[in-house]
Scaffold this active site. Structure first.
Site, PDB file in Angstrom:
ATOM      1  N   ARG A 227      20.984  48.966 -56.350  1.00 46.44           N
ATOM      2  CA  ARG A 227      21.016  49.161 -54.760  1.00 46.44           C
ATOM      3  C   ARG A 227      20.311  50.294 -53.909  1.00 46.44           C
ATOM      4  O   ARG A 227      20.804  51.936 -54.764  1.00 46.44           O
ATOM      5  CB  ARG A 227      22.388  49.017 -54.447  1.00 46.44           C
ATOM      6  CG  ARG A 227      22.956  47.588 -54.601  1.00 46.44           C
ATOM      7  CD  ARG A 227      22.474  46.882 -53.354  1.00 46.44           C
ATOM      8  NE  ARG A 227      22.112  44.779 -53.487  1.00 46.44           N
ATOM      9  CZ  ARG A 227      21.977  44.010 -54.073  1.00 46.44           C
ATOM     10  NH1 ARG A 227      20.820  44.917 -55.112  1.00 46.44           N
ATOM     11  NH2 ARG A 227      22.338  42.985 -53.857  1.00 46.44           N
ATOM     12  N   HIS A 275      11.822  46.039 -52.473  1.00 46.85           N
ATOM     13  CA  HIS A 275      12.566  45.466 -53.220  1.00 46.85           C
ATOM     14  C   HIS A 275      12.302  43.505 -53.232  1.00 46.85           C
ATOM     15  O   HIS A 275      12.811  42.898 -53.265  1.00 46.85           O
ATOM     16  CB  HIS A 275      14.086  45.522 -52.194  1.00 46.85           C
ATOM     17  CG  HIS A 275      15.656  44.491 -52.341  1.00 46.85           C
ATOM     18  ND1 HIS A 275      17.309  44.523 -51.941  1.00 46.85           N
ATOM     19  CD2 HIS A 275      15.780  43.736 -53.669  1.00 46.85           C
ATOM     20  CE1 HIS A 275      17.348  44.700 -52.471  1.00 46.85           C
ATOM     21  NE2 HIS A 275      16.881  43.310 -53.157  1.00 46.85           N
TER      22      HIS A 275
HETATM   23  P1  NDP Z   1      27.405  42.784 -63.812  1.00 48.82           P
HETATM   24  O1  NDP Z   1      27.940  42.687 -62.962  1.00 48.82           O
HETATM   25  O2  NDP Z   1      26.066  41.526 -64.679  1.00 48.82           O
HETATM   26  O3  NDP Z   1      27.363  43.862 -64.836  1.00 48.82           O
HETATM   27  C1  NDP Z   1      27.586  44.787 -64.110  1.00 48.82           C
HETATM   28  C2  NDP Z   1      28.087  46.893 -65.174  1.00 48.82           C
HETATM   29  O4  NDP Z   1      27.782  47.832 -64.432  1.00 48.82           O
HETATM   30  C3  NDP Z   1      28.637  45.621 -66.186  1.00 48.82           C
HETATM   31  O5  NDP Z   1      28.066  46.660 -67.682  1.00 48.82           O
HETATM   32  C4  NDP Z   1      29.563  47.220 -65.349  1.00 48.82           C
HETATM   33  O6  NDP Z   1      30.253  47.087 -66.059  1.00 48.82           O
HETATM   34  C5  NDP Z   1      28.755  48.118 -65.370  1.00 48.82           C
HETATM   35  N1  NDP Z   1      29.654  48.932 -63.797  1.00 48.82           N
HETATM   36  C6  NDP Z   1      30.314  48.759 -62.579  1.00 48.82           C
HETATM   37  N2  NDP Z   1      31.033  49.591 -62.042  1.00 48.82           N
HETATM   38  C7  NDP Z   1      31.097  50.272 -62.747  1.00 48.82           C
HETATM   39  C8  NDP Z   1      31.286  51.949 -63.078  1.00 48.82           C
HETATM   40  N3  NDP Z   1      31.968  52.661 -61.874  1.00 48.82           N
HETATM   41  N4  NDP Z   1      30.607  53.662 -63.400  1.00 48.82           N
HETATM   42  C9  NDP Z   1      30.137  52.352 -64.963  1.00 48.82           C
HETATM   43  N5  NDP Z   1      29.680  51.208 -65.311  1.00 48.82           N
HETATM   44  C10 NDP Z   1      30.318  50.387 -63.833  1.00 48.82           C
HETATM   45  O7  NDP Z   1      26.098  43.115 -62.793  1.00 48.82           O
HETATM   46  P2  NDP Z   1      24.269  42.876 -62.965  1.00 48.82           P
HETATM   47  O8  NDP Z   1      23.940  43.066 -64.352  1.00 48.82           O
HETATM   48  O9  NDP Z   1      23.614  41.246 -62.977  1.00 48.82           O
HETATM   49  O10 NDP Z   1      23.252  43.367 -61.195  1.00 48.82           O
HETATM   50  C11 NDP Z   1      23.634  44.615 -61.061  1.00 48.82           C
HETATM   51  C12 NDP Z   1      23.334  45.270 -59.771  1.00 48.82           C
HETATM   52  O11 NDP Z   1      21.942  44.733 -59.631  1.00 48.82           O
HETATM   53  C13 NDP Z   1      23.251  43.734 -59.218  1.00 48.82           C
HETATM   54  O12 NDP Z   1      24.625  44.231 -59.116  1.00 48.82           O
HETATM   55  C14 NDP Z   1      22.129  44.776 -57.477  1.00 48.82           C
HETATM   56  O13 NDP Z   1      23.132  45.010 -57.070  1.00 48.82           O
HETATM   57  C15 NDP Z   1      20.837  44.245 -58.347  1.00 48.82           C
HETATM   58  N6  NDP Z   1      20.082  43.570 -58.126  1.00 48.82           N
HETATM   59  C16 NDP Z   1      19.063  43.946 -57.372  1.00 48.82           C
HETATM   60  C17 NDP Z   1      17.510  43.418 -57.729  1.00 48.82           C
HETATM   61  C18 NDP Z   1      16.619  43.472 -56.785  1.00 48.82           C
HETATM   62  O14 NDP Z   1      15.798  42.844 -56.676  1.00 48.82           O
HETATM   63  N7  NDP Z   1      16.232  44.652 -57.219  1.00 48.82           N
HETATM   64  C19 NDP Z   1      17.982  42.007 -58.163  1.00 48.82           C
HETATM   65  C20 NDP Z   1      19.361  41.488 -58.685  1.00 48.82           C
HETATM   66  C21 NDP Z   1      20.014  42.130 -58.535  1.00 48.82           C
HETATM   67  P3  NDP Z   1      31.003  46.334 -67.776  1.00 48.82           P
HETATM   68  O15 NDP Z   1      30.943  45.691 -68.351  1.00 48.82           O
HETATM   69  O16 NDP Z   1      32.445  47.486 -68.063  1.00 48.82           O
HETATM   70  O17 NDP Z   1      31.949  46.177 -66.403  1.00 48.82           O
HETATM   71  C1  OXD Z   2      20.241  40.356 -55.040  1.00 47.50           C
HETATM   72  C2  OXD Z   2      19.220  41.161 -55.545  1.00 47.50           C
HETATM   73  O1  OXD Z   2      21.686  40.910 -55.741  1.00 47.50           O
HETATM   74  O2  OXD Z   2      18.254  40.008 -54.431  1.00 47.50           O
HETATM   75  O3  OXD Z   2      20.085  39.334 -56.030  1.00 47.50           O
HETATM   76  O4  OXD Z   2      19.152  42.126 -54.717  1.00 47.50           O
END
Ligand code: NDP
Ligand code: OXD
Length: 312
Positions: A227, A275
């Protein structure tokens, strides 16, 4: 009844596919003739202010996005479970982006492109993949998939998450107290965190200064596909100019679309994409949410429900 409320995507197409998949179950869009009290599920992307008005019988909010940061900030978000998109097709697409940019930077693309333009023969050898450490912030669905695809390429991998993770071939770091140690051995920093109050602005000058400096010619690299709210763009511009960072790949921005007057567009060692790292695919998305609706109607629990307190 399923209500679609999608902005900036082809809602009509999604509706047609949901109607085909859900059979007799009613699927409606804004502007159709229906009683909002009959809506049990709403499928949303960038919902408008009035998106949830009158939905008194709502049982679940289905998010087209994997990231739910904007949705959770909606001022009128009802108190129903939020189910986010988790999909192997989406993960594959994100990993495609991550692998492409990691390998590009590992092989010093910026450097050799500049040398070619200058007709300069300069034999600098990139480190082997095994000598190059990729640090992935966020070891959730997307981080784990990216790691799984980078391990066979021979990269040295480390991850940073909120809670400890044990993943083959990946050295795990967890929690704020281990962040600096994680950064200290990282050459290519990949951000796949969700946007929460704790992670906002995490890609900043202080973070960049803690990355390992002596491995990649030109300096360490950041790749942000999560993001725009994670990054301080003024800090990135400064770090790319003064050599704190060797290069950056950015798919997301503080303001989207990225304004035409943003300096990021014109920086040679900054790679901007609009994006597009990973898109939610209609075919797999309809299949995923149709199963969720059908299972839920049959009394089974919802899956991939967002923890609103954690923010992801
Ligand atoms: P998940 O919820 O599966 O994973 C999030 C990870 O971040 C987990 O490992 C979590 O830790 C870790 N995390 C959260 N908060 C913290 C913190 N404060 N400190 C350290 N680690 C932290 O998310 P996804 O993998 O599915 O997606 C990640 C992001 O990718 C989405 O939120 C979205 O914003 C972005 N995205 C972007 C896209 C694009 O086209 N650019 C497309 C799709 C998604 P823990 O495992 O310990 O809970
Ligand atoms: C998502 C994205 O969060 O497309 O899926 O950014």
């Amino acid at each position: 009844m399923l209500l679609l409320h999608l902005s900036d995507v082809d809602e009509a197409n999604w509706a047609e596919k949901f109607r085909a998949a859900l059979g007799a179950y009613p699927v409606v869009r804004r502007g159709d003739d229906f009683d909002p009290a009959d809506v049990r599920y709403i499928f949303v992307w960038k919902p408008k202010a009035d998106a949830f008005d009158g939905l008194t019988g709502l049982e679940a909010i289905l998010s087209l996005g994997a990231g739910v940061d904007a949705l959770l900030k909606h001022p009128n978000l009802p108190d129903a479970p939020v189910v986010r998109f988790v999909d192997s097709d989406l993960s594959q697409r994100m990993s495609d982006y991550v692998v492409a940019h990691v390998t590009m930077h590992h092989r010093l693309y910026t450097r050799f492109r500049a040398d070619q333009k200058a007709r300069r023969w300069n034999q600098i050898y990139p480190p082997a993949a095994s000598e190059t450490t990729v640090g992935i912030m966020g070891m959730g669905v997307l981080g784990q998939d990216a790691a799984k695809r980078l391990v066979p390429l021979g990269f040295d991998l480390r991850s940073w998450s909120r809670t400890p993770k044990a993943i083959d071939g990946v050295e795990g770091f967890a929690g704020a107290e281990s962040f600096d140690a994680f950064l200290a051995g990282t050459d290519i920093l990949v951000n796949l965190l969700p946007l929460t109050p704790e992670t906002t602005g995490i890609l900043n000058s202080a973070t960049f200064a803690k990355l390992r400096r002596d491995r990649l010619d030109g300096g360490p690299v950041i790749i942000n596909a999560a993001r725009g709210g994670h990054q301080r763009e003024a800090d990135i511009v400064a770090a790319l100019a003064d050599g704190t960072l060797g290069a950056a790949s950015l798919d997301v921005f503080e303001t989207e679309p990225l304004p035409a007057d943003s300096p990021l567009w014109a920086i040679e060692n900054c790679y901007v994409t609009p994006h597009i790292a990973a898109i939610s695919n209609e075919a797999t998305g309809v299949r995923y949410f149709t199963k969720i609706i059908e299972d839920h109607k049959a009394g089974k629990p919802l899956i991939n429900v967002v923890d609103r307190d954690r923010g992801y």
